[in-house]
Scaffold this motif. Sequence first.
Motif, PDB file in Angstrom:
ATOM      1  N   LEU A 177       0.819  -1.131  -0.190  1.00 39.64           N
ATOM      2  CA  LEU A 177      -0.107  -0.100   0.000  1.00 39.64           C
ATOM      3  C   LEU A 177       0.780   1.321  -0.048  1.00 39.64           C
ATOM      4  N   THR A 178       0.274   2.329  -0.614  1.00 41.17           N
ATOM      5  CA  THR A 178       1.319   3.470  -0.938  1.00 41.17           C
ATOM      6  C   THR A 178       0.708   4.631   0.294  1.00 41.17           C
ATOM      7  N   ASP A 179       1.616   5.638   0.546  1.00 42.38           N
ATOM      8  CA  ASP A 179       1.211   6.401   1.341  1.00 42.38           C
ATOM      9  C   ASP A 179      -0.186   7.047   1.482  1.00 42.38           C
ATOM     10  N   ASP A 180      -0.573   7.138   0.185  1.00 46.59           N
ATOM     11  CA  ASP A 180      -1.926   7.869  -0.015  1.00 46.59           C
ATOM     12  C   ASP A 180      -3.119   7.034  -0.016  1.00 46.59           C
ATOM     13  N   HIS A 181      -2.871   5.766   0.436  1.00 47.17           N
ATOM     14  CA  HIS A 181      -4.272   4.869   0.258  1.00 47.17           C
ATOM     15  C   HIS A 181      -5.052   5.115   1.547  1.00 47.17           C
ATOM     16  N   PRO A 182      -6.208   4.979   1.381  1.00 45.14           N
ATOM     17  CA  PRO A 182      -7.193   5.350   2.595  1.00 45.14           C
ATOM     18  C   PRO A 182      -6.873   4.548   3.776  1.00 45.14           C
ATOM     19  N   ALA A 183      -6.605   3.232   3.493  1.00 43.79           N
ATOM     20  CA  ALA A 183      -6.317   2.566   4.946  1.00 43.79           C
ATOM     21  C   ALA A 183      -5.117   2.865   5.398  1.00 43.79           C
ATOM     22  N   VAL A 184      -4.242   3.457   4.875  1.00 42.59           N
ATOM     23  CA  VAL A 184      -2.880   3.832   5.639  1.00 42.59           C
ATOM     24  C   VAL A 184      -3.154   5.322   6.159  1.00 42.59           C
ATOM     25  N   ARG A 185      -4.036   5.935   5.416  1.00 40.86           N
ATOM     26  CA  ARG A 185      -4.442   7.354   6.192  1.00 40.86           C
ATOM     27  C   ARG A 185      -5.326   7.182   7.510  1.00 40.86           C
ATOM     28  N   ALA A 186      -6.230   5.944   7.367  1.00 44.70           N
ATOM     29  CA  ALA A 186      -6.829   5.855   8.464  1.00 44.70           C
ATOM     30  C   ALA A 186      -6.533   5.367   9.775  1.00 44.70           C
ATOM     31  N   LEU A 187      -5.298   4.533   9.544  1.00 44.43           N
ATOM     32  CA  LEU A 187      -4.447   4.123  10.591  1.00 44.43           C
ATOM     33  C   LEU A 187      -3.689   5.014  11.273  1.00 44.43           C
ATOM     34  N   SER A 188      -3.221   5.896  10.429  1.00 50.15           N
ATOM     35  CA  SER A 188      -2.476   7.136  10.939  1.00 50.15           C
ATOM     36  C   SER A 188      -3.076   7.942  11.650  1.00 50.15           C
ATOM     37  N   GLU A 189      -4.611   8.155  11.242  1.00 53.14           N
ATOM     38  CA  GLU A 189      -5.507   9.086  12.331  1.00 53.14           C
ATOM     39  C   GLU A 189      -5.602   8.318  13.489  1.00 53.14           C
ATOM     40  N   ARG A 190      -5.573   7.124  13.619  1.00 55.02           N
ATOM     41  CA  ARG A 190      -5.753   6.470  14.894  1.00 55.02           C
ATOM     42  C   ARG A 190      -4.658   6.262  15.520  1.00 55.02           C
ATOM     43  N   SER A 191      -3.282   6.877  15.021  1.00 51.51           N
ATOM     44  CA  SER A 191      -2.164   6.636  15.671  1.00 51.51           C
ATOM     45  C   SER A 191      -1.488   5.213  15.994  1.00 51.51           C
ATOM     46  N   LEU A 192      -1.841   4.563  14.986  1.00 50.19           N
ATOM     47  CA  LEU A 192      -1.579   3.044  15.160  1.00 50.19           C
ATOM     48  C   LEU A 192      -0.245   2.718  14.344  1.00 50.19           C
ATOM     49  N   PRO A 193       0.633   2.314  14.772  1.00 52.52           N
ATOM     50  CA  PRO A 193       1.874   1.830  14.237  1.00 52.52           C
ATOM     51  C   PRO A 193       1.644   0.921  13.190  1.00 52.52           C
ATOM     52  N   LEU A 194       2.126   1.214  12.108  1.00 51.46           N
ATOM     53  CA  LEU A 194       1.825   0.488  10.580  1.00 51.46           C
ATOM     54  C   LEU A 194       3.486   0.089   9.961  1.00 51.46           C
ATOM     55  N   VAL A 195       3.471  -1.214   9.763  1.00 53.72           N
ATOM     56  CA  VAL A 195       4.796  -1.632   8.862  1.00 53.72           C
ATOM     57  C   VAL A 195       4.219  -2.159   7.539  1.00 53.72           C
ATOM     58  N   ARG A 196       5.121  -1.687   6.403  1.00 54.28           N
ATOM     59  CA  ARG A 196       4.557  -1.894   5.155  1.00 54.28           C
ATOM     60  C   ARG A 196       5.593  -2.764   4.234  1.00 54.28           C
ATOM     61  N   SER A 197       5.393  -3.319   3.223  1.00 52.52           N
ATOM     62  CA  SER A 197       6.389  -3.991   2.515  1.00 52.52           C
ATOM     63  C   SER A 197       6.753  -3.242   1.359  1.00 52.52           C
ATOM     64  N   SER A 198       6.202  -1.973   1.196  1.00 58.56           N
ATOM     65  CA  SER A 198       6.421  -0.990   0.221  1.00 58.56           C
ATOM     66  C   SER A 198       7.369   0.026   0.715  1.00 58.56           C
ATOM     67  N   ASP A 199       8.058   0.741  -0.071  1.00 55.22           N
ATOM     68  CA  ASP A 199       9.023   1.830   0.304  1.00 55.22           C
ATOM     69  C   ASP A 199       8.234   3.185   0.822  1.00 55.22           C
ATOM     70  N   THR A 200       8.603   3.618   1.764  1.00 54.16           N
ATOM     71  CA  THR A 200       7.928   4.798   2.475  1.00 54.16           C
ATOM     72  C   THR A 200       8.902   5.598   3.318  1.00 54.16           C
ATOM     73  N   THR A 201       8.813   6.955   3.028  1.00 59.92           N
ATOM     74  CA  THR A 201       9.603   7.716   3.811  1.00 59.92           C
ATOM     75  C   THR A 201       8.845   8.276   5.238  1.00 59.92           C
ATOM     76  N   ALA A 202       7.748   7.654   5.446  1.00 61.34           N
ATOM     77  CA  ALA A 202       7.008   7.919   6.727  1.00 61.34           C
ATOM     78  C   ALA A 202       6.340   6.801   7.198  1.00 61.34           C
ATOM     79  N   GLY A 203       7.312   6.135   7.659  1.00 63.72           N
ATOM     80  CA  GLY A 203       6.811   4.974   8.383  1.00 63.72           C
ATOM     81  C   GLY A 203       8.170   3.617   8.291  1.00 63.72           C
TER      82      GLY A 203
END
Length: 354
Positions: free
Chosen positions: A136-162
């Motif tokens: 999932l990319t940084d702008d994916h709605p699920a990523v944004r929703a988890l960020s709004e909940r302040s939940l830690p997230l680990v992804r398998s795609s490159d990201t500068t914010a996580g």
Amino acid sequence: MRVTLRSVAEAAGVSTASVSYAFNRPDRLSPEMRSRILAVARELGYSGPDAAARSLRTGRANAIGVIFTTELTYAFSDPYVLALLGGLAETLAQSRTSLVLIPFAPVVAGLSDAQVRESLDAVHRAVIDGAVADGLTDDHPAVRALSERSLPLVRSSDTTAGRCVLIDDRQAGREIGRHLADLGHHEVAVVVSSPGEPGCAITVEEEAALYPYSRHRLAGIREALPARARVRVVSGGNNAAAAGRLAATALLAAPDRPTAIAADSDVLAAAVVEVATVQGLRVGRDLSVTGFDDVPLAASTGLTTVRQPIHEKGRLMARMLLDPDNTPNRLTLPTELVVRSSTGPVPSHRLGGM
């Protein structure tokens, strides 16, 4: 009356802590006492402590979410997903942490606001301490929703914010492209997992909407092939065998069929091999085929493929969530090109190229 932990404790003649231990920490009780408490609970119709209420009291749910952008029934037939879940489960089991599977609409583009909200509802309601997301990319709605909940997230795609555990998909694509170029191929088709209909051509403009790993692998293949090479990109649908067969049928029916087909998963590549064989083509001689992942079916099919440590990826993603203070924010795992019988020199009658 609603049966509660306290009413079970009173009926069993034990403390509320003992009832809680019977469900959550059986090692704290003797087998006889736990059996007696569970028997009383069953008789009263009590199924256990409420997870949401417990998480509110303790601040922890002891559960990690996994965001899926596929149907859950499909996810359990995908060897890549199963290997990733196996790695996650191996690490989480050591801390008695559960996995919560959270489905999300496969394609966000084109959905109405109401449909996106329906998918997001599962993310908002999930009782979890953190989540992992594959591709999932940084702008994916699920990523944004988890960020709004302040939940830690680990992804398998490159990201500068996580945090992320990834492979160098572009370099892996270069290895495939270089291998095909060394064999003389410059009529190459790339079959990618895509929301589009299987077998449909994907334009350069449409490539921007591909999954991140598909974009990077495709870019690497192009970079390693000679400048005069012709690269066609075709949708492989939802990365299932049936979709791969449709894509292969469309490619092999073309009057100028490619001499090599590079699929971005072993599932799709195996489907290409199946169709080619049925049509009387000798895979590795008349047509070269490559896959990606090196799941078990790759060896049995004789697929040339890129091996990536899927199980280890899942294990490390879970470790990042469980122990953030003692793990790095970013890990890049190695890949390896595994050459088998599904690739060979370009047929002599196709040496002239395009």
